[in-house]
Design an enzyme around this catalytic site. Structure first.
Site, PDB file in Angstrom:
ATOM      1  N   ARG A  98      89.158 -31.754  85.524  1.00  6.81           N
ATOM      2  CA  ARG A  98      88.699 -30.576  84.778  1.00  6.81           C
ATOM      3  C   ARG A  98      88.815 -29.274  85.563  1.00  6.81           C
ATOM      4  O   ARG A  98      88.527 -29.204  86.745  1.00  6.81           O
ATOM      5  CB  ARG A  98      87.230 -30.821  84.411  1.00  6.81           C
ATOM      6  CG  ARG A  98      86.561 -29.708  83.689  1.00  6.81           C
ATOM      7  CD  ARG A  98      85.327 -30.200  82.995  1.00  6.81           C
ATOM      8  NE  ARG A  98      84.170 -30.302  83.867  1.00  6.81           N
ATOM      9  CZ  ARG A  98      82.925 -30.490  83.428  1.00  6.81           C
ATOM     10  NH1 ARG A  98      82.695 -30.631  82.140  1.00  6.81           N
ATOM     11  NH2 ARG A  98      81.932 -30.566  84.266  1.00  6.81           N
ATOM     12  N   ARG A 110      75.218 -37.369  89.283  1.00  5.68           N
ATOM     13  CA  ARG A 110      74.852 -36.685  88.033  1.00  5.68           C
ATOM     14  C   ARG A 110      74.630 -37.698  86.907  1.00  5.68           C
ATOM     15  O   ARG A 110      73.741 -37.536  86.079  1.00  5.68           O
ATOM     16  CB  ARG A 110      75.948 -35.675  87.646  1.00  5.68           C
ATOM     17  CG  ARG A 110      75.911 -34.413  88.521  1.00  5.68           C
ATOM     18  CD  ARG A 110      77.260 -33.738  88.629  1.00  5.68           C
ATOM     19  NE  ARG A 110      77.680 -33.066  87.428  1.00  5.68           N
ATOM     20  CZ  ARG A 110      78.944 -32.701  87.169  1.00  5.68           C
ATOM     21  NH1 ARG A 110      79.899 -32.951  88.051  1.00  5.68           N
ATOM     22  NH2 ARG A 110      79.241 -32.074  86.068  1.00  5.68           N
ATOM     23  N   ARG A 139      84.836 -26.881  89.482  1.00  3.78           N
ATOM     24  CA  ARG A 139      83.447 -26.865  89.907  1.00  3.78           C
ATOM     25  C   ARG A 139      83.258 -27.665  91.190  1.00  3.78           C
ATOM     26  O   ARG A 139      83.857 -28.723  91.365  1.00  3.78           O
ATOM     27  CB  ARG A 139      82.570 -27.451  88.803  1.00  3.78           C
ATOM     28  CG  ARG A 139      82.318 -26.469  87.702  1.00  3.78           C
ATOM     29  CD  ARG A 139      81.645 -27.086  86.522  1.00  3.78           C
ATOM     30  NE  ARG A 139      80.494 -27.926  86.840  1.00  3.78           N
ATOM     31  CZ  ARG A 139      79.632 -28.366  85.933  1.00  3.78           C
ATOM     32  NH1 ARG A 139      79.800 -28.050  84.663  1.00  3.78           N
ATOM     33  NH2 ARG A 139      78.632 -29.128  86.277  1.00  3.78           N
ATOM     34  N   LYS A 192      79.732 -31.089  75.834  1.00  2.55           N
ATOM     35  CA  LYS A 192      78.691 -30.183  75.336  1.00  2.55           C
ATOM     36  C   LYS A 192      79.160 -28.731  75.380  1.00  2.55           C
ATOM     37  O   LYS A 192      79.021 -27.991  74.417  1.00  2.55           O
ATOM     38  CB  LYS A 192      77.394 -30.329  76.156  1.00  2.55           C
ATOM     39  CG  LYS A 192      76.823 -31.732  76.180  1.00  2.55           C
ATOM     40  CD  LYS A 192      75.509 -31.806  76.944  1.00  2.55           C
ATOM     41  CE  LYS A 192      75.598 -31.471  78.416  1.00  2.55           C
ATOM     42  NZ  LYS A 192      76.335 -32.481  79.224  1.00  2.55           N
ATOM     43  N   ARG A 217      66.599 -31.406  80.332  1.00  2.24           N
ATOM     44  CA  ARG A 217      67.128 -32.586  81.010  1.00  2.24           C
ATOM     45  C   ARG A 217      66.026 -33.524  81.462  1.00  2.24           C
ATOM     46  O   ARG A 217      66.325 -34.581  82.026  1.00  2.24           O
ATOM     47  CB  ARG A 217      67.930 -32.150  82.241  1.00  2.24           C
ATOM     48  CG  ARG A 217      69.447 -32.036  82.004  1.00  2.24           C
ATOM     49  CD  ARG A 217      70.039 -31.438  83.270  1.00  2.24           C
ATOM     50  NE  ARG A 217      71.400 -31.770  83.528  1.00  2.24           N
ATOM     51  CZ  ARG A 217      72.429 -30.952  83.305  1.00  2.24           C
ATOM     52  NH1 ARG A 217      72.244 -29.791  82.729  1.00  2.24           N
ATOM     53  NH2 ARG A 217      73.637 -31.305  83.659  1.00  2.24           N
TER      54      ARG A 217
HETATM   55  P1  AMP Z   1      75.884 -28.544  83.971  1.00  2.00           P
HETATM   56  O1  AMP Z   1      76.753 -27.341  84.026  1.00  2.00           O
HETATM   57  O2  AMP Z   1      75.007 -28.581  82.745  1.00  2.00           O
HETATM   58  O3  AMP Z   1      76.624 -29.828  84.180  1.00  2.00           O
HETATM   59  O4  AMP Z   1      74.856 -28.417  85.207  1.00  2.00           O
HETATM   60  C1  AMP Z   1      75.328 -28.365  86.532  1.00  2.00           C
HETATM   61  C2  AMP Z   1      74.172 -28.633  87.507  1.00  2.00           C
HETATM   62  O5  AMP Z   1      73.165 -27.616  87.351  1.00  2.00           O
HETATM   63  C3  AMP Z   1      73.428 -29.940  87.283  1.00  2.00           C
HETATM   64  O6  AMP Z   1      74.058 -31.043  87.915  1.00  2.00           O
HETATM   65  C4  AMP Z   1      72.079 -29.605  87.925  1.00  2.00           C
HETATM   66  O7  AMP Z   1      72.166 -29.610  89.337  1.00  2.00           O
HETATM   67  C5  AMP Z   1      71.870 -28.173  87.489  1.00  2.00           C
HETATM   68  N1  AMP Z   1      71.209 -28.081  86.155  1.00  2.00           N
HETATM   69  C6  AMP Z   1      71.729 -27.557  85.018  1.00  2.00           C
HETATM   70  N2  AMP Z   1      70.843 -27.606  84.006  1.00  2.00           N
HETATM   71  C7  AMP Z   1      69.736 -28.194  84.514  1.00  2.00           C
HETATM   72  C8  AMP Z   1      68.478 -28.565  83.964  1.00  2.00           C
HETATM   73  N3  AMP Z   1      68.180 -28.332  82.678  1.00  2.00           N
HETATM   74  N4  AMP Z   1      67.559 -29.146  84.787  1.00  2.00           N
HETATM   75  C9  AMP Z   1      67.837 -29.370  86.091  1.00  2.00           C
HETATM   76  N5  AMP Z   1      69.006 -29.071  86.680  1.00  2.00           N
HETATM   77  C10 AMP Z   1      69.951 -28.486  85.900  1.00  2.00           C
END
Ligand code: AMP
Length: 214
Positions: A126, A171, A160, A13, A87
């Site tokens: 990554r 996740r 990360r 994404k 989400r």
């Molecule tokens: P990402 O970078 O999109 O993979 O997000 C990393 C982490 O941020 C996720 O595993 C969640 O802990 C939190 N997170 C990001 N976006 C959301 C969302 N829309 N709703 C809830 N938690 C989020």
């Protein structure tokens, strides 16, 4: 044009969103990036969510909806790419209300489909440039030997905290339990498009562009 990129962690994404920012002047709204920024700058909210994120759980709907609300007012360029938001169904209905308030609407929800075992491989190797966000992978795109990002020249590679196997498993569970119901929701709203996220990055780019141009 306003779109959502939907898919599990590691589906691509962020990579695809950045491409659309560069080629089309769209604005990427990544709640993951916003939360990491809040964490890095040590805000109260950032400190509160750090542990939740490291575990791979979702942070509360209220927090992420608040983050998105702030961004929808401003200049949204040639359109918004929602990356990692919504989400949950609650976030999806909140997004609809916020967009209605702003006189905006969604044009497409693009699902990037990738098998779980590929996600694990992608995420395990990554790293990203801390300056420009360019994504590297130990096997498929190693960091340059001179230690500098090939795109911006910065020497600031990061991994990360949640890109480890245990967190990733969590996740993925969160994705299947709480996010995948959105596929049905957006299908019912006639917005869902599907793209094979296993294809080469450029092929995925072309598929997404074809959807945007249709
Ligand atoms: P990402 O970078 O999109 O993979 O997000 C990393 C982490 O941020 C996720 O595993 C969640 O802990 C939190 N997170 C990001 N976006 C959301 C969302 N829309 N709703 C809830 N938690 C989020």
């Amino acid at each position: 044009m306003n779109i959502i990129l939907l898919g599990p962690p590691g589906a691509g994404k962020g990579t695809q969103a950045r491409h659309l920012v560069e080629t089309r002047g769209m604005v990427q709204l990544s709640t993951g990036d916003m939360l990491r920024e809040a964490k890095d700058s040590g805000t109260d909210m950032g400190n509160r969510v750090a542990e939740v994120m490291a575990r791979g759980d979702l942070v509360t709907d209220e927090i992420v909806i608040g983050l998105i609300r702030e961004k929808l007012h401003g200049d949204t360029g040639a359109g918004i790419i929602f990356d990692g938001f919504p989400r949950t169904l609650k976030q999806a209905t909140a997004l609809k209300e916020l967009m209605d308030e702003e006189g905006k609407s969604l044009d497409a929800v693009i699902e990037l489909r990738v098998r779980d075992e590929v996600l694990v491989e992608r995420i395990a190797g990554r790293s990203t440039c801390g300056n420009c966000g360019e994504v590297y992978h130990d096997v498929t795109k190693p960091q340059p030997a001179d230690g500098k990002c090939e795109r911006c020249g910065a020497a600031d590679f990061r991994r990360r905290a949640d890109d480890n196997e245990e967190s990733l498993r969590n996740r993925l569970m969160e994705y299947y339990k709480k996010t995948s119901p959105l596929l049905g929701y957006y299908y019912a709203h006639d917005l869902l498009k599907r793209v094979d996220g296993l294809a080469e990055i450029k092929v995925v780019q072309a598929s997404i562009e074809a959807i945007l141009d249709a």
